[in-house]
Write an enzyme that holds these catalytic residues in place. Structure first.
Site, PDB file in Angstrom:
ATOM      1  N   GLN A  40       0.861  -1.178   0.000  1.00  0.00           N
ATOM      2  CA  GLN A  40       0.000   0.000   0.000  1.00  0.00           C
ATOM      3  C   GLN A  40       0.903   1.234   0.000  1.00  0.00           C
ATOM      4  O   GLN A  40       1.685   1.412   0.936  1.00  0.00           O
ATOM      5  CB  GLN A  40      -0.856  -0.028   1.263  1.00  0.00           C
ATOM      6  CG  GLN A  40      -1.820   1.118   1.421  1.00  0.00           C
ATOM      7  CD  GLN A  40      -2.450   1.118   2.811  1.00  0.00           C
ATOM      8  OE1 GLN A  40      -1.803   0.786   3.795  1.00  0.00           O
ATOM      9  NE2 GLN A  40      -3.709   1.478   2.898  1.00  0.00           N
ATOM     10  N   SER A  42       1.154   6.728   2.218  1.00  0.00           N
ATOM     11  CA  SER A  42       1.841   7.746   3.029  1.00  0.00           C
ATOM     12  C   SER A  42       2.994   8.384   2.272  1.00  0.00           C
ATOM     13  O   SER A  42       3.657   7.735   1.460  1.00  0.00           O
ATOM     14  CB  SER A  42       2.394   7.121   4.304  1.00  0.00           C
ATOM     15  OG  SER A  42       1.369   6.525   5.039  1.00  0.00           O
ATOM     16  N   GLU A  55      -9.712  -1.434   6.503  1.00  0.00           N
ATOM     17  CA  GLU A  55      -8.467  -1.600   7.246  1.00  0.00           C
ATOM     18  C   GLU A  55      -8.703  -1.461   8.746  1.00  0.00           C
ATOM     19  O   GLU A  55      -8.267  -2.271   9.534  1.00  0.00           O
ATOM     20  CB  GLU A  55      -7.445  -0.557   6.758  1.00  0.00           C
ATOM     21  CG  GLU A  55      -6.082  -0.700   7.397  1.00  0.00           C
ATOM     22  CD  GLU A  55      -5.023   0.180   6.727  1.00  0.00           C
ATOM     23  OE1 GLU A  55      -5.366   1.200   6.134  1.00  0.00           O
ATOM     24  OE2 GLU A  55      -3.839  -0.177   6.831  1.00  0.00           O
ATOM     25  N   SER A  72      -3.314   7.011  12.782  1.00  0.00           N
ATOM     26  CA  SER A  72      -2.888   7.032  14.195  1.00  0.00           C
ATOM     27  C   SER A  72      -4.106   7.160  15.124  1.00  0.00           C
ATOM     28  O   SER A  72      -5.165   7.652  14.725  1.00  0.00           O
ATOM     29  CB  SER A  72      -1.904   8.179  14.432  1.00  0.00           C
ATOM     30  OG  SER A  72      -2.594   9.400  14.351  1.00  0.00           O
ATOM     31  N   ASN A  73      -3.921   6.732  16.372  1.00  0.00           N
ATOM     32  CA  ASN A  73      -5.046   6.738  17.299  1.00  0.00           C
ATOM     33  C   ASN A  73      -5.524   8.155  17.630  1.00  0.00           C
ATOM     34  O   ASN A  73      -6.712   8.364  17.911  1.00  0.00           O
ATOM     35  CB  ASN A  73      -4.666   5.980  18.585  1.00  0.00           C
ATOM     36  CG  ASN A  73      -4.742   4.474  18.370  1.00  0.00           C
ATOM     37  OD1 ASN A  73      -4.907   4.015  17.231  1.00  0.00           O
ATOM     38  ND2 ASN A  73      -4.631   3.704  19.430  1.00  0.00           N
ATOM     39  N   GLU A  74      -4.614   9.131  17.569  1.00  0.00           N
ATOM     40  CA  GLU A  74      -5.066  10.521  17.789  1.00  0.00           C
ATOM     41  C   GLU A  74      -6.085  10.906  16.703  1.00  0.00           C
ATOM     42  O   GLU A  74      -7.106  11.534  16.984  1.00  0.00           O
ATOM     43  CB  GLU A  74      -3.879  11.494  17.736  1.00  0.00           C
ATOM     44  CG  GLU A  74      -2.938  11.425  18.923  1.00  0.00           C
ATOM     45  CD  GLU A  74      -1.875  10.346  18.765  1.00  0.00           C
ATOM     46  OE1 GLU A  74      -1.934   9.566  17.791  1.00  0.00           O
ATOM     47  OE2 GLU A  74      -0.982  10.278  19.629  1.00  0.00           O
TER      48      GLU A  74
HETATM   49  C1  LIG Z   1       4.129  -0.620  11.115  1.00  0.00           C
HETATM   50  C2  LIG Z   1       3.634   0.419  10.148  1.00  0.00           C
HETATM   51  C3  LIG Z   1       3.198   0.039   8.905  1.00  0.00           C
HETATM   52  C4  LIG Z   1       2.756   0.999   7.991  1.00  0.00           C
HETATM   53  N1  LIG Z   1       2.396   0.563   6.752  1.00  0.00           N
HETATM   54  C5  LIG Z   1       2.012   1.479   5.824  1.00  0.00           C
HETATM   55  C6  LIG Z   1       1.718   1.047   4.494  1.00  0.00           C
HETATM   56  O1  LIG Z   1       1.792  -0.136   4.170  1.00  0.00           O
HETATM   57  N2  LIG Z   1       1.383   1.975   3.589  1.00  0.00           N
HETATM   58  C7  LIG Z   1       1.299   3.312   3.897  1.00  0.00           C
HETATM   59  O2  LIG Z   1       0.952   4.086   3.026  1.00  0.00           O
HETATM   60  N3  LIG Z   1       1.569   3.762   5.158  1.00  0.00           N
HETATM   61  C8  LIG Z   1       1.936   2.860   6.122  1.00  0.00           C
HETATM   62  N4  LIG Z   1       2.253   3.282   7.397  1.00  0.00           N
HETATM   63  C9  LIG Z   1       2.238   4.720   7.692  1.00  0.00           C
HETATM   64  C10 LIG Z   1       1.133   5.163   8.637  1.00  0.00           C
HETATM   65  O3  LIG Z   1      -0.102   5.139   7.995  1.00  0.00           O
HETATM   66  C11 LIG Z   1       1.510   6.556   9.138  1.00  0.00           C
HETATM   67  O4  LIG Z   1       2.687   6.419   9.925  1.00  0.00           O
HETATM   68  C12 LIG Z   1       0.422   7.175   9.984  1.00  0.00           C
HETATM   69  O5  LIG Z   1      -0.681   7.490   9.190  1.00  0.00           O
HETATM   70  C13 LIG Z   1       0.916   8.453  10.713  1.00  0.00           C
HETATM   71  O6  LIG Z   1       1.474   9.346   9.801  1.00  0.00           O
HETATM   72  P1  LIG Z   1       2.940   9.960  10.015  1.00  0.00           P
HETATM   73  O7  LIG Z   1       3.872   8.845  10.331  1.00  0.00           O
HETATM   74  O8  LIG Z   1       3.217  10.836   8.845  1.00  0.00           O
HETATM   75  O9  LIG Z   1       2.853  10.827  11.332  1.00  0.00           O
HETATM   76  P2  LIG Z   1       2.327  12.313  11.462  1.00  0.00           P
HETATM   77  O10 LIG Z   1       1.112  12.484  10.624  1.00  0.00           O
HETATM   78  O11 LIG Z   1       3.461  13.239  11.254  1.00  0.00           O
HETATM   79  O12 LIG Z   1       1.875  12.334  12.972  1.00  0.00           O
HETATM   80  C14 LIG Z   1       2.787  12.457  14.076  1.00  0.00           C
HETATM   81  C15 LIG Z   1       1.964  12.523  15.360  1.00  0.00           C
HETATM   82  O13 LIG Z   1       1.082  13.669  15.361  1.00  0.00           O
HETATM   83  C16 LIG Z   1      -0.259  13.257  15.546  1.00  0.00           C
HETATM   84  N5  LIG Z   1      -1.155  14.107  14.758  1.00  0.00           N
HETATM   85  C17 LIG Z   1      -0.989  14.468  13.472  1.00  0.00           C
HETATM   86  N6  LIG Z   1      -2.030  15.229  13.070  1.00  0.00           N
HETATM   87  C18 LIG Z   1      -2.868  15.344  14.130  1.00  0.00           C
HETATM   88  C19 LIG Z   1      -4.132  15.977  14.350  1.00  0.00           C
HETATM   89  N7  LIG Z   1      -4.747  16.673  13.383  1.00  0.00           N
HETATM   90  N8  LIG Z   1      -4.704  15.865  15.571  1.00  0.00           N
HETATM   91  C20 LIG Z   1      -4.101  15.164  16.567  1.00  0.00           C
HETATM   92  N9  LIG Z   1      -2.908  14.542  16.417  1.00  0.00           N
HETATM   93  C21 LIG Z   1      -2.313  14.617  15.224  1.00  0.00           C
HETATM   94  C22 LIG Z   1      -0.306  11.839  15.056  1.00  0.00           C
HETATM   95  O14 LIG Z   1      -1.388  11.119  15.580  1.00  0.00           O
HETATM   96  C23 LIG Z   1       1.044  11.304  15.543  1.00  0.00           C
HETATM   97  O15 LIG Z   1       0.985  10.949  16.900  1.00  0.00           O
HETATM   98  C24 LIG Z   1       2.702   2.361   8.346  1.00  0.00           C
HETATM   99  C25 LIG Z   1       3.131   2.766   9.618  1.00  0.00           C
HETATM  100  C26 LIG Z   1       3.609   1.811  10.508  1.00  0.00           C
HETATM  101  C27 LIG Z   1       4.062   2.278  11.868  1.00  0.00           C
END
Ligand SMILES: Cc1cc2nc3c(=O)[nH]c(=O)nc-3n(C[C@H](O)[C@H](O)[C@H](O)COP(=O)(O)OP(=O)(O)OC[C@H]3O[C@@H](n4cnc5c(N)ncnc54)[C@H](O)[C@@H]3O)c2cc1C
Length: 387
Positions: free
Chosen positions: A126, A129, A244, A369-371
């Site tokens: 997938q 991101s 998902e 993310s859970n947030e």
């Molecule tokens: C094991 C694993 C597998 C994954 N596999 C895939 C995959 O196969 N394909 C893919 O596309 N992606 C994948 N991901 C990516 C995943 O979907 C993202 O890591 C996730 O959506 C968070 O985005 P980010 O890492 O950019 O963090 P950010 O968006 O930068 O967030 C950082 C922190 O800020 C918080 N935050 C951000 N915005 C807000 C808001 N508006 N309100 C409150 N809190 C907020 C977040 O909750 C988090 O705690 C994977 C991630 C992991 C850990």
């Protein structure tokens, strides 16, 4: 919801159990994240499952499934985890893209992709991101420029699970260069070995290359590879995200089986640990059962024509927090033993608990993310104002 199994459901359980007993590999397969060899061993397991038509029991028969309902799927999953069967390397395809393809794909796309997906011949990653578009997925910048019968893809994806060894990826791209946010996005498939695609592995906390960055430089794909209408990628992705977070990604059987192992671990060490540990074990067991009951209720409602909405977010928060609590309890029972290397003579089952703990830490992040899930619950279920 009917809490008693019908004779047909019991017979189905017996059939699944017998098949698993005859086919699940005796020795655990090598990790699909650590090496090509482990990945290919899991691909062979997917083929075996598909040959027995156990790859995805809810899929229509035409695509290798059994056309069964969600309760039967839950029963199947219980038998799958009970048998200690391998993790599904094919998960992104069969649980996420598969249902989306069935809903939005053309007949030609279904014919082209679904059977190869079910058989494990084509394993999917997938690619949603991006470095600046994780939680804020609508900030996607990678582009898909239409050129005759092709799209030209450019950009940078990240955190793509299984991408190091997978065959295909489904990605979200900005197909209208003037567009902003949720508009002008398209969902497009690309083969990971196409010219212009570079896959850069990212090591996980355990050192294995569970995910990857994907760099795309003028990657040409046929327009046939677009799922749904041009510019409609966002709503299609949200349907996939519902699959998902909702039911398919983490079936309750996974946690019920882990809770059963936790009881066994506690019983083996109860003389060495604080009495209060018993409460933590019981809490995990009850939470796993509560999650199972709630998913049975959701499945029953869906089968009666209902929809899954923001409650998918409730499920996602619940299972991810349960997974961490369960593994923390196991590590507290193991004490210093938890740090034994997997290969150490006295390690026994310890490595599995440590691996499980590391992976549980990712639960509150992936699949949204859970947030973000809490924001969804606050706004869409509780009607609270946007923060
Ligand atoms: C094991 C694993 C597998 C994954 N596999 C895939 C995959 O196969 N394909 C893919 O596309 N992606 C994948 N991901 C990516 C995943 O979907 C993202 O890591 C996730 O959506 C968070 O985005 P980010 O890492 O950019 O963090 P950010 O968006 O930068 O967030 C950082 C922190 O800020 C918080 N935050 C951000 N915005 C807000 C808001 N508006 N309100 C409150 N809190 C907020 C977040 O909750 C988090 O705690 C994977 C991630 C992991 C850990």
């Amino acid at each position: 919801m009917n809490l008693a199994y019908t004779p047909e459901q019991k017979a189905f359980r017996a059939e699944a159990r017998a098949w698993m007993e005859a086919h699940v590999p005796r020795d655990p397969l090598p990790s699909f994240d650590a090496s090509r060899e482990g990945f290919e061993a899991h691909r062979r397991w997917e083929r075996t499952l598909n040959e027995g038509r156990w790859g995805m029991v809810t899929w229509p028969r035409d695509y290798g499934g059994r056309g069964l309902d969600l309760i039967q799927w839950l029963i199947f999953e219980e038998e799958y985890y009970r048998a200690g069967a391998p993790l599904r390397v094919n998960q992104n395809g069969i649980f996420l893209l598969g249902p989306t393809l069935m809903e939005y794909g053309t007949p030609e796309q279904k014919a082209r992709f679904l059977s190869a997906m079910a058989s494990g011949d084509e394993i999917w990653a997938q690619a949603w991101s991006e470095p600046q578009a994780g939680s804020d997925l609508a900030a996607v910048r990678s582009t898909a420029r239409r050129d005759g019968d092709e799209y030209v893809l450019s950009g940078h994806k990240i955190w793509s699970s299984r991408a190091v060894f997978a065959d295909w990826a489904f990605g979200l791209f900005r197909s209208d260069p003037q567009s902003q946010r949720h508009k002008g996005l398209s969902l497009i498939f690309f083969k990971l070995d196409t010219a212009g695609v570079r896959v850069q592995p990212i090591p996980q906390i355990d050192g294995e290359t569970g995910f990857a960055e994907i760099f795309l430089e003028d990657v040409r794909v046929p327009a046939f590879n677009r799922l749904g209408a041009e510019g409609e990628g966002w709503s299609i992705c949200m349907a996939t995200a519902g699959f998902e977070r909702g039911l398919m990604l983490r079936s309750p059987a996974r946690f019920q089986m882990a809770a059963k192992r936790l009881i066994e671990l506690y019983q083996a060490h109860q003389d060495e640990v604080e009495y209060s540990t018993r409460d933590a074990v019981m809490q995990s067991v009850m939470d796993a059962d509560a999650y199972a009951l709630s998913i049975y209720a959701t499945a029953s409602r869906l089968m009666a024509g209902g929809q899954i909405g923001a409650e998918a977010s409730v499920n996602k928060i619940f299972w991810s927090e349960l997974d961490i609590a369960l593994h923390r309890t196991a590590l507290s029972i193991l004490g210093a033993r938890a740090e034994l290397l997997r290969a150490a003579p006295a390690a026994g089952d310890v490595g599995r608990w440590l691996d499980g703990y590391f992976f549980s830490l990712a639960g509150p992040i992936y699949a949204g993310s859970n947030e973000i899930q809490r924001n969804i619950i606050a706004e869409r279920m509780l009607g609270l104002p946007r923060a």
